[in-house]
Design an enzyme around this catalytic site. Structure first.
Site, PDB file in Angstrom:
ATOM      1  N   ALA A 271      74.385 -10.286 -26.093  1.00 45.94           N
ATOM      2  CA  ALA A 271      74.188 -11.725 -25.995  1.00 45.94           C
ATOM      3  C   ALA A 271      75.293 -12.448 -26.745  1.00 45.94           C
ATOM      4  O   ALA A 271      76.007 -11.847 -27.538  1.00 45.94           O
ATOM      5  CB  ALA A 271      72.832 -12.109 -26.587  1.00 45.94           C
ATOM      6  N   MET A 272      75.402 -13.758 -26.493  1.00 47.72           N
ATOM      7  CA  MET A 272      76.508 -14.532 -27.047  1.00 47.72           C
ATOM      8  C   MET A 272      76.043 -15.907 -27.496  1.00 47.72           C
ATOM      9  O   MET A 272      75.332 -16.608 -26.778  1.00 47.72           O
ATOM     10  CB  MET A 272      77.603 -14.655 -25.972  1.00 47.72           C
ATOM     11  CG  MET A 272      78.788 -15.495 -26.369  1.00 47.72           C
ATOM     12  SD  MET A 272      79.698 -14.728 -27.745  1.00 47.72           S
ATOM     13  CE  MET A 272      80.354 -16.191 -28.521  1.00 47.72           C
ATOM     14  N   GLU A 273      76.510 -16.307 -28.684  1.00 52.30           N
ATOM     15  CA  GLU A 273      75.998 -17.486 -29.389  1.00 52.30           C
ATOM     16  C   GLU A 273      76.678 -18.799 -29.022  1.00 52.30           C
ATOM     17  O   GLU A 273      76.702 -19.723 -29.854  1.00 52.30           O
ATOM     18  CB  GLU A 273      76.137 -17.246 -30.896  1.00 52.30           C
ATOM     19  CG  GLU A 273      77.591 -17.245 -31.437  1.00 52.30           C
ATOM     20  CD  GLU A 273      78.241 -15.858 -31.548  1.00 52.30           C
ATOM     21  OE1 GLU A 273      77.838 -14.962 -30.793  1.00 52.30           O
ATOM     22  OE2 GLU A 273      79.149 -15.690 -32.380  1.00 52.30           O
ATOM     23  N   ASN A 274      77.230 -18.974 -27.821  1.00 56.37           N
ATOM     24  CA  ASN A 274      77.897 -20.223 -27.450  1.00 56.37           C
ATOM     25  C   ASN A 274      77.080 -21.430 -27.915  1.00 56.37           C
ATOM     26  O   ASN A 274      75.865 -21.475 -27.771  1.00 56.37           O
ATOM     27  CB  ASN A 274      78.035 -20.306 -25.925  1.00 56.37           C
ATOM     28  CG  ASN A 274      78.525 -19.014 -25.335  1.00 56.37           C
ATOM     29  OD1 ASN A 274      79.615 -18.571 -25.647  1.00 56.37           O
ATOM     30  ND2 ASN A 274      77.694 -18.397 -24.502  1.00 56.37           N
ATOM     31  N   HIS A 306      69.136 -13.461 -33.759  1.00 59.04           N
ATOM     32  CA  HIS A 306      70.531 -13.267 -34.159  1.00 59.04           C
ATOM     33  C   HIS A 306      71.432 -14.365 -33.583  1.00 59.04           C
ATOM     34  O   HIS A 306      72.177 -15.016 -34.322  1.00 59.04           O
ATOM     35  CB  HIS A 306      70.995 -11.887 -33.682  1.00 59.04           C
ATOM     36  CG  HIS A 306      72.434 -11.588 -33.963  1.00 59.04           C
ATOM     37  ND1 HIS A 306      72.840 -10.867 -35.060  1.00 59.04           N
ATOM     38  CD2 HIS A 306      73.566 -11.904 -33.287  1.00 59.04           C
ATOM     39  CE1 HIS A 306      74.157 -10.760 -35.046  1.00 59.04           C
ATOM     40  NE2 HIS A 306      74.630 -11.375 -33.982  1.00 59.04           N
ATOM     41  N   GLU A 307      71.341 -14.585 -32.296  1.00 58.44           N
ATOM     42  CA  GLU A 307      72.232 -15.580 -31.674  1.00 58.44           C
ATOM     43  C   GLU A 307      71.878 -16.984 -32.158  1.00 58.44           C
ATOM     44  O   GLU A 307      72.755 -17.813 -32.392  1.00 58.44           O
ATOM     45  CB  GLU A 307      72.173 -15.497 -30.145  1.00 58.44           C
ATOM     46  CG  GLU A 307      72.446 -14.115 -29.562  1.00 58.44           C
ATOM     47  CD  GLU A 307      73.715 -13.434 -30.048  1.00 58.44           C
ATOM     48  OE1 GLU A 307      74.636 -14.125 -30.526  1.00 58.44           O
ATOM     49  OE2 GLU A 307      73.794 -12.191 -29.973  1.00 58.44           O
ATOM     50  N   HIS A 310      73.357 -17.591 -35.577  1.00 57.90           N
ATOM     51  CA  HIS A 310      74.804 -17.859 -35.547  1.00 57.90           C
ATOM     52  C   HIS A 310      75.104 -19.362 -35.538  1.00 57.90           C
ATOM     53  O   HIS A 310      76.222 -19.754 -35.872  1.00 57.90           O
ATOM     54  CB  HIS A 310      75.435 -17.250 -34.294  1.00 57.90           C
ATOM     55  CG  HIS A 310      75.955 -15.850 -34.459  1.00 57.90           C
ATOM     56  ND1 HIS A 310      76.701 -15.439 -35.539  1.00 57.90           N
ATOM     57  CD2 HIS A 310      75.862 -14.764 -33.635  1.00 57.90           C
ATOM     58  CE1 HIS A 310      77.047 -14.161 -35.376  1.00 57.90           C
ATOM     59  NE2 HIS A 310      76.543 -13.724 -34.238  1.00 57.90           N
ATOM     60  N   GLU A 329      79.343 -11.782 -38.271  1.00 53.08           N
ATOM     61  CA  GLU A 329      78.464 -10.763 -37.688  1.00 53.08           C
ATOM     62  C   GLU A 329      77.666  -9.999 -38.752  1.00 53.08           C
ATOM     63  O   GLU A 329      76.465  -9.793 -38.593  1.00 53.08           O
ATOM     64  CB  GLU A 329      79.251  -9.807 -36.793  1.00 53.08           C
ATOM     65  CG  GLU A 329      79.860 -10.472 -35.545  1.00 53.08           C
ATOM     66  CD  GLU A 329      78.837 -11.138 -34.637  1.00 53.08           C
ATOM     67  OE1 GLU A 329      77.621 -10.935 -34.810  1.00 53.08           O
ATOM     68  OE2 GLU A 329      79.270 -11.892 -33.726  1.00 53.08           O
TER      69      GLU A 329
HETATM   70  N1  BES Z   1      79.130 -12.656 -30.854  1.00 55.83           N
HETATM   71  C1  BES Z   1      78.432 -11.518 -30.383  1.00 55.83           C
HETATM   72  C2  BES Z   1      78.689 -11.212 -28.948  1.00 55.83           C
HETATM   73  C3  BES Z   1      80.042 -10.630 -28.640  1.00 55.83           C
HETATM   74  C4  BES Z   1      80.345  -9.368 -29.035  1.00 55.83           C
HETATM   75  C5  BES Z   1      80.980 -11.322 -27.942  1.00 55.83           C
HETATM   76  C6  BES Z   1      81.598  -8.837 -28.713  1.00 55.83           C
HETATM   77  C7  BES Z   1      82.209 -10.787 -27.645  1.00 55.83           C
HETATM   78  C8  BES Z   1      82.522  -9.529 -28.020  1.00 55.83           C
HETATM   79  C9  BES Z   1      76.932 -11.679 -30.570  1.00 55.83           C
HETATM   80  O1  BES Z   1      76.541 -12.526 -31.584  1.00 55.83           O
HETATM   81  C10 BES Z   1      76.411 -10.333 -30.951  1.00 55.83           C
HETATM   82  O2  BES Z   1      76.675  -9.899 -32.033  1.00 55.83           O
HETATM   83  N2  BES Z   1      75.723  -9.670 -30.037  1.00 55.83           N
HETATM   84  C11 BES Z   1      75.249  -8.332 -30.224  1.00 55.83           C
HETATM   85  C12 BES Z   1      73.789  -8.284 -30.451  1.00 55.83           C
HETATM   86  C13 BES Z   1      73.439  -8.502 -31.890  1.00 55.83           C
HETATM   87  C14 BES Z   1      71.984  -8.619 -32.117  1.00 55.83           C
HETATM   88  C15 BES Z   1      73.973  -7.426 -32.796  1.00 55.83           C
HETATM   89  C16 BES Z   1      75.583  -7.603 -28.949  1.00 55.83           C
HETATM   90  O3  BES Z   1      75.914  -8.252 -27.977  1.00 55.83           O
HETATM   91  O4  BES Z   1      75.519  -6.376 -28.966  1.00 55.83           O
HETATM   92 ZN    ZN Z   2      76.573 -11.740 -33.511  1.00 57.66          ZN
END
Ligand code: BES
Ligand code: ZN
Length: 880
Positions: A271-274, A306-307, A310, A329
């Protein structure tokens, strides 16, 4: 040595950071959406950065990849910049100190299968810009320290794209000629480009609302494909609980009138926190009792949190550069762990977090991909979204929390939010807030961010019966890792307690003169001795309680002492740890041929624990024996060559011994922990199912035992996916026509639901008992599955690679299949291919023949024409 070792790609270095030359005051974007030819017009106000480095000059250098530049102008005057495959450059000589850049570019979202930038998933437009995807949308200084406000106008076809979304607040909407329409969005919060998002398509939403502590009414929307609306309740509930929790635990309120979550099928990550528009992989939003397991529910809760978290740790305060990734992160993982610990059982969560840390991060730290929590160089930043940055990064924040205590931790974070709101920061900024609020010098502690490798903590105890003094001598040593030969001692919070020989908790007087059950020692030197008084007889130490630091502990507890800790330690983590220690000792003895039967001490202790009862979720963890990968890692840590067949034999012997000793208690646990009635995903119900299904899993190892009958009954009667999938897995392990019939029935029922198909795929190739390679090949040949989808690919190829016995088949056939698949994926989706290739990171554990086969397989990935930068970096580091 490979003949062509000349680097094909250049490294970016932390030491070479300089501030941006040009800052951005505002951005306005217009998207004219079209699958084959989307036009993106940009209007960007640039201003010279007074803090730029003189040596950097004043040229305008913009990132841009896979773009066709249609037109460009500066303050209305057409310009022709120098363009190459990485971006464009305009001489600074003629540029004023402030100007407006206008450009139009064309992109082809339907051709984008790398899923970075603007792409189409299932007919729906969506974006993924972290880390460097925005440069595939338009020319821009695509770096996190350039923050600005965005106004976005999205134009699309009303029939295929009735919904047009971007970050921030809704603005004007209206009709356009030719059946098209538009929507304008404005985000008032300055943000880096990686937080930009756009979504357009035929989507449906579920609505809710949240009123913040200061009274702002926030509209909550979860957007999904039509038909999935009834699978969003748990995600919505998790979101509201996250918002409330962040207010209470951190004083953080949401800052826009709208928060949206969108679920997409094709997504590289979780997932992504846009900003204001989080984009999620469907597997982390959609859940119904029939289709999602308890583990899926728990993951949704934690990733939604988590998101959302952020929004403050990442978005309001972002990273200066990508070397600081752990700033957002690591901290946000710690926050989501705290949240899940509060929502569920903290002890159970901690045990699972540590299992995950050891399985992924200790593994990474012990191999060729080891790197510091804050890396110093990279070729492709996507390769550094690692367990080290995330999980070890979270452990580092947790250690700060332990060292300064909860109150000062909160003050430090309050200061961080006040001091750095709206900024792009570094780890030094974060650490400085802890120094300011705690009056501590964190110079030595900072090494946790810069020094790779898992420290070994060796502890020896001496007891003096005459004085009642107990001395713990503690030695720390961090092994060499690639590029870091010599290590310095770390500042380590080391929590210890003591038990009497009969298992009572002993509150001893510690080195600080205080009497406590648990003392948090602070290790700072290579070796030091800590004195405790008040134990007339030699106590049993309970060390590293709660896993107070991410280290490997070496203490010569006898099996009897471990059994005592398992039964009596007041620290739940160390009770589970004692079970794991006994299990690993037994498995190692079998795998190395030092024993041919399992010592009954663990089976007996587990049978006793089970009959005594207690929290089912905790009991399930006690009964979860180490997997083959964990047994292999423990052998490698002792310097032994790993024989995968011996590891499998050891795992089987261990489970069989436990199932034999505890058979009746396991059968009783299976019966007693049924959860009749309507499904509820809460921790208590999930814990019962975990115990029931762990019991079933152990019973599978009894030849001619009751597992087949129990699993069949469970499979036929299951009304939730947790029980259904666990029963099916047991049947697959038992094999035979009943297993195939159950698999077929399951597929027939769920073939329209891709997330359930994923479970069906993984189950068939992840269990050691079946010929997983043959099955994987047969499944991969199916054309009713889109293998370019990362979830599908991971569920087959990733699950196969996690099948230790089959992946490491002696003839190398597992390696060959895997490498061929990764090479294929690399041509489609380099980011996911590179991540998958890391499965080879343990190659040096095995015998020479297997090593050679793995190296050859990796060589083939590297040698394929057009091997991506992502995969090149990972595989070349793996080969060393
Ligand atoms: N910012 C990340 C998503 C991301 C990761 C974007 C790598 C681009 C490249 C997001 O906040 C994140 O950390 N997602 C994790 C899940 C989280 C609960 C550890 C993921 O996508 O695995
Ligand atoms: Zn993250």
């Amino acid at each position: 040595m490979r003949p062509d070792t000349a680097p094909r790609h250049t490294a970016i270095r932390l030491a070479e950071y300089t501030p941006p030359v040009w800052l951005v005051e505002s951005v306005a974007l217009t998207f004219a959406l079209d699958p084959a030819a989307t036009r993106v017009s940009s209007e960007i106000v640039f201003a010279l950065n007074p803090d730029r480095a003189a040596a950097d000059g004043t040229d305008l250098v913009l990132d841009g990849e896979m773009l066709t530049l249609v037109s460009a102008s500066i303050d209305g005057e057409a310009v022709t910049p120098a363009v190459d495959s990485k971006g464009l450059r305009l001489s600074g000589e003629t540029l004023p100190e402030r100007f407006t850049w206008r450009a139009e570019v064309e992109i082809a979202p339907e051709e984008n299968k790398a899923l970075e930038g603007l792409y189409i998933s299932n007919g729906m437009y969506c974006t993924q810009c972290e880390a460097e995807g925005f440069r595939k949308i338009t020319y821009f200084p695509d770096r996190p320290d350039v923050m600005t406000t965005y106004t976005v106008r999205v134009e699309g076809d009303r029939a295929t794209c009735p919904v047009l979304l971007s970050n921030g607040e809704r603005g004007e909407t209206g009709e356009l000629p030719d059946g098209r329409h538009f929507a304008v969005w404005h985000d008032p919060h300055p943000k880096p480009a990686y937080l930009f998002a756009l979504v357009a398509g035929d989507l449906k939403k579920i609505d809710d609302r949240f009123v913040t502590a200061s009274g702002m009414d926030v509209a909550l929307e979860i957007w999904v494909r039509p038909g999935d609306e009834d699978k969003c309740d748990y995600a919505m509930d998790s979101l509201k609980r996250s918002m409330k929790w962040d207010e209470e635990a951190y004083g953080r309120e949401y800052d826009l009138p709208l928060f949206m979550v969108v679920a997409v099928d094709d997504f590289n990550m979780g997932a992504m926190e846009n900003k204001g528009l989080n984009i999620f992989n469907t597997r982390l939003v959609l859940a119904s009792p029939e289709t999602a397991t308890d583990a899926n529910y728990a993951a949704i809760e934690s990733v939604i949190a988590h998101e959302y978290f952020h929004n403050w740790t990442g978005n309001r305060i972002t990273c200066r550069d990508w070397f600081q990734l752990c700033l957002k992160e690591g901290l946000t993982v710690f926050r989501d762990q705290q949240f899940s610990e509060d929502m569920r059982s903290a002890d159970v969560l901690r045990i699972k977090e540590v299992a995950n840390l050891r399985g992924r991060q200790f593994r990474e730290d012990a191999g060729p991909l080891a790197h510091p929590v804050r890396p110093e160089e990279y070729i492709e930043i996507n390769n550094f979204y690692t367990a080290t940055v995330y999980e070890k990064g979270a452990e580092v924040v947790r250690m700060l929390h332990t060292l300064v205590g909860p109150q000062t931790y909160r003050e430090a974070l309050d200061l961080y939010f006040v001091r750095h709101d709206g900024q792009a920061c570094t780890i030094e900024d974060f650490a400085a807030c802890f120094e300011a609020t705690s009056d501590r010098d964190l110079t030595q502690f900072r090494r946790w961010w810069s020094q790779a490798g898992t420290p070994r903590i060796r502890v020896r105890m001496a007891h003096d019966a005459a004085t009642g003094e107990t001395a713990l001598t503690v030695t720390q040593k961090t092994p060499a890792t690639p590029g870091q030969a010599d290590k310095e001692p770390l500042h380590i919070p080391f929590a210890v307690g003591f038990l009497s020989a009969s298992g009572e908790a002993l509150a001893l007087d510690g080195p600080d003169g205080e009497r406590r059950d648990t003392h948090v020692l602070e290790l700072t030197r290579p070796s030091e001795t800590f004195l405790f008084t008040g134990a007339p007889e030699a106590p049993v130490p309970s060390l590293l309680r709660g896993f107070s630091a991410p280290v490997i502990l070496d203490y010569p507890h006898t099996d009897a002492e471990k059994a005592l800790l398992l039964a009596h330690d007041s620290d739940a983590f160390n009770r589970a740890e004692a079970s794991r220690g006994l299990a690993l000792t037994a498995a190692q003895a079998i795998a190395t041929g030092e024993a041919d039967t399992v010592d009954p001490i663990l089976p007996d202790a587990l049978a006793t624990a089970l009959s005594r009862g207690g929290d089912p979720a905790f009991l399930a963890l006690l009964l979860t024996t180490p997997g083959q990968e964990e047994i292999a890692a423990s052998l490698a840590a002792q310097g032994r060559t790993v024989d995968p067949d011996a590891v499998y034999a050891a795992k089987t012997a261990l489970d069989t011994a436990i199932a034999t000793a505890a058979k009746d208690a396991l059968i009783a646990a299976w019966h007693d922990n049924a959860t009749p009635g309507p499904y509820s995903p809460d921790a208590a119900s999930a814990g019962k199912r975990a115990l029931k299904n762990t019991a079933l899993g152990l019973l599978v190892s009894l030849p001619d035992g009751p597992a087949r009958a129990l699993a069949s009954a469970q499979f036929d009667e299951a009304r939730n996916m947790t029980d259904s999938a666990a029963a099916l897995m047991a049947l697959v392990r038992l094999g035979g026509p009943a297993a195939q019939a159950a698999l077929d029935a399951f597929h027939a029922r769920w073939k329209h639901d891709p997330l359930v198909v994923d479970k069906w795929l993984a189950m068939q190739v992840a269990v050691p008992e079946v010929d997983a390679l043959e099955r994987a090949k047969a499944l991969r040949a199916r054309d009713d599955i889109d293998w370019r989808n990362p979830n599908r690919f991971r569920s087959l190829v990733g699950a196969f690679a996690s099948n230790h016995r089959r992946f490491h088949a002696a003839d190398g056939s597992g390696y060959d299949f895997f490498a061929e698949q990764v090479a294929w994926l690399d041509g489609v989706n380099p980011q996911t291919a590179a991540r998958m290739a890391t499965a080879f990171d343990t190659w040096s554990r095995y015998d020479e023949a297997r090593r050679e086969k793995m190296r050859a397989a990796m060589g083939r990935i590297l040698d394929q024409p057009g091997c991506s930068r992502d995969t090149y970096e990972i595989v070349s580091r793996l080969l060393g």
